[in-house]
Design a protein around this motif. Structure first.
Motif, PDB file in Angstrom:
ATOM      1  N   ARG A   1       0.834  -1.195   0.000  1.00 60.79           N
ATOM      2  CA  ARG A   1       0.000   0.000   0.000  1.00 60.79           C
ATOM      3  C   ARG A   1       0.878   1.258   0.000  1.00 60.79           C
TER       4      ARG A   1
ATOM      5  N   LYS B   1      -7.631   9.725  -3.907  1.00 59.25           N
ATOM      6  CA  LYS B   1      -9.073   9.656  -3.697  1.00 59.25           C
ATOM      7  C   LYS B   1      -9.425  10.588  -2.540  1.00 59.25           C
TER       8      LYS B   1
ATOM      9  N   ARG C   1      -3.462   6.514  -4.198  1.00 57.54           N
ATOM     10  CA  ARG C   1      -3.700   5.271  -4.941  1.00 57.54           C
ATOM     11  C   ARG C   1      -2.509   5.028  -5.864  1.00 57.54           C
TER      12      ARG C   1
ATOM     13  N   GLY D   1      -3.506  -0.197  -8.119  1.00 61.24           N
ATOM     14  CA  GLY D   1      -4.849  -0.135  -7.533  1.00 61.24           C
ATOM     15  C   GLY D   1      -4.881  -0.182  -6.031  1.00 61.24           C
ATOM     16  N   ASN D   2      -3.713  -0.204  -5.361  1.00 63.48           N
ATOM     17  CA  ASN D   2      -3.687  -0.201  -3.901  1.00 63.48           C
ATOM     18  C   ASN D   2      -3.976   1.199  -3.372  1.00 63.48           C
ATOM     19  N   LEU D   3      -4.732   1.269  -2.263  1.00 64.04           N
ATOM     20  CA  LEU D   3      -5.036   2.542  -1.593  1.00 64.04           C
ATOM     21  C   LEU D   3      -4.369   2.581  -0.236  1.00 64.04           C
TER      22      LEU D   3
END
Length: 574
Positions: free
Chosen positions: A493, A522, A560, A564-566
């Motif tokens: 992450r 995000k 992000r 696609g990891n947050l």
């Protein structure tokens, strides 16, 4: 049933390619029948140290049938070595070394010296590294000599011993026997010699092969059948002497002709009738043609007498020069026999030249697939130098599928469950199956081909680049070259390096990622107890709020990465 073989097709060529020869095209081709003169004295041992690096080959060609090309010593040149497409041949036969009536190899000859040269050795190593099998042809011509040799068990034993030793010392993959003008009395001795040579070669190389070159008439069919029964792996049907210099004009390798004239199909029928299994037979085709002076330009016109070099051979590499010499009258297809006729007027003489175009060659090669032969053959490599369309013909008939695109989706990825996306081009036959492998690991079982196939990457570190390999197969069993691609697996992450702060309705933030890199942010808002996504920004680190006169609220920002990891959210309370 004849007791001896007829005179065999073109086997000699001068290495000189003067401008005068090319310009005359047809009028100075008598040199094609003369072996090159010796120009230097060399002493070469059959156990030459330069061969030590050449090891027996595990064939790995990507063709749906075998394609065997003879490489004569007079064509062992830098130009020929560079022209040969090693993806379009499965076997190369180095031509040749002779033996005498006592069974001893003839070492003081151009073939022996050319094969032992360092540049030939280097080419052999390159061919074998490409997965091409390399054999050595041993030749014995002449009825009297062959009678003496094959009637002597001692002479045959000498030959087998010396030939096997030479092939083994050079690190080659087997041997070819080309025996021409031999009485039927000695066919059994001929066959047993081929079998004994295979046994001797397999003592040092269990995968060694022995082939025999045989003609297209009854004697050739009998020799092929007997040699195969004695252990020969393949018989190379020399399908290019159906018309000779003294014949009426026409193709030297007609596909069909009215009986009783022989043709390629008629010869194959003879082989079957005499017990030669077609799945062990190679259909040898010419990369040369013949020309005759004729009385008119019409098909079937008689030969014009008194003209030098009538019936002379020419090579497919010379076609462009021939077309530019004299006045072109026509170039048309020879129906039925499957060939091409080039008609020109040169200095007032009409010449009709017959040869195989790319399309003609493809049609004849497809006989291999139609009749279940082991493969096709070419006499000879070097005769079509600079004409890539003949390599294209092989690919069109026997070529494996070609992978034109390979990708992993998603890419980068934070999951081991991915999709392998493949694009390909069919060649000889449609692709039917595919197999996949992770890294250098073993391939999966063959599965039906698809443009998108689910696949699982192996476990490992949270950030690692993974390689995936793919190979295709068509219905004929030809396998494509292996293609590979890589994908970054990133399960780590990202990290917010600056907490979200909001002043004057402007939110500021920052983040970092050690794997696939920051893709964006995000931004979420909690107001009146409800969370709402405000934006998915790219890499900008500021965002202007438009909340009017809102009371209390919470702003959260997450970074992000491209996989696609947050990251965990960084909050600002207001």
């Amino acid at each position: 049933m004849g007791s001896t073989q007829p005179s065999q097709p073109l086997r000699r060529r001068s290495t000189a390619r003067s401008a005068a020869v090319l310009l005359a095209a047809l009028l100075s081709l008598s040199s094609l029948f003369v072996a090159p003169a010796t120009t230097a004295a060399w002493t070469v041992s059959p156990t030459a140290p330069s061969a030590a690096a050449v090891q027996p080959t595990a064939p790995a060609h990507q063709l749906s049938a075998e394609v065997v090309g003879y490489l004569p010593y007079w064509e062992m040149t830098a130009a020929t070595f560079a022209d040969i497409d090693l993806t379009k041949v499965s076997t190369i036969v180095l031509f040749s070394i002779g033996w005498d009536a006592s069974g001893h190899l003839v070492t003081d000859a151009p073939g022996y010296r050319a094969i032992a040269r360092s540049d030939t050795t280097a080419f052999v190593a390159r061919a074998k590294a490409a997965g091409v099998r390399v054999l050595l042809s041993f030749t014995s011509f002449g009825a009297t000599k062959n009678a003496t040799f094959f009637s002597s068990p001692t002479a045959r034993a000498n030959f087998v011993s010396e030939a096997a030793a030479f092939v083994t010392a050079r690190g080659l993959d087997g041997a070819d026997l080309d025996v021409e003008l031999i009485s039927g009395t000695y066919f059994d001795a001929y066959a047993s010699t081929a079998g004994a040579l295979r046994v001797a070669l397999r003592k040092s190389n269990p995968a060694a092969q022995v082939t025999v070159a045989t003609n297209g008439n009854v004697s050739g069919a009998r020799m092929a059948a007997k040699a195969i029964a004695a252990g020969a792996d393949r018989a190379f049907l020399m399908g290019y002497a159906y018309r000779t210099a003294g014949s009426a004009p026409g193709l030297i390798d007609p596909l069909t002709r009215p009986a009783p004239a022989l043709s390629l199909n008629a010869s194959l029928d003879l082989y079957v009738q005499n017990g030669a299994p077609l799945n062990r037979v190679l259909l040898g085709l010419p990369l040369y043609g013949r020309s005759w002076p004729t009385q008119t330009a019409s098909v079937g016109s008689p030969v014009r007498t008194g003209i030098a070099n009538s019936g002379a051979a020419f090579f497919l590499e010379d076609l462009a020069t021939m077309r530019a010499t004299g006045t072109l009258i026509t170039e048309d297809r020879v129906a039925g026999e499957e060939g091409t006729r080039l008609v020109r007027s040169v200095s007032g003489v009409i010449w009709q030249s017959f040869y195989d175009s790319r399309v003609n060659l493809e049609t004849k090669m497809r006989v291999v697939l139609q009749r279940g032969l082991a493969g096709a053959g070419l006499w000879a490599l070097g005769y079509s130098t600079g004409r890539p369309e003949y390599w294209t013909a092989i690919g069109n008939v026997f070529g494996a599928p070609t992978i034109t695109g390979l990708a992993i989706r998603p890419s980068p990825t934070n999951t081991r469950s991915v999709s392998v996306r493949v694009a390909w081009r069919d060649n000889a036959a449609p692709a039917t199956d595919m197999r996949i492998a992770n890294g250098t690991g073993a391939f999966s079982a063959w599965r039906p081909i698809a443009t998108a196939t689910p696949w699982t990457l192996p476990t490992g570190p949270s950030v690692i680049r993974r390689t995936v390999r793919v190979q295709l197969r068509n219905g004929s069993g030809a396998t494509s070259p292996i293609a590979s691609t890589s994908v970054l697996f990133d399960h780590a992450r990202p990290t917010m390096t600056r907490s979200a702060t909001a002043r004057a309705w402007m939110v500021r933030y920052a983040g970092t990622d050690v794997g696939s890199g920051v893709a964006g942010y995000k931004i979420v808002l909690k107001r009146n107890g409800v969370w709402t996504t405000l934006a998915m920004t790219r890499t900008t680190t500021t965002y202007r709020l438009r909340l009017g006169h809102s009371a209390r609220f919470v702003i959260g920002v997450m970074v992000r990465d491209r996989a696609g990891n947050l990251s965990p959210a960084a909050y600002s309370f207001h």
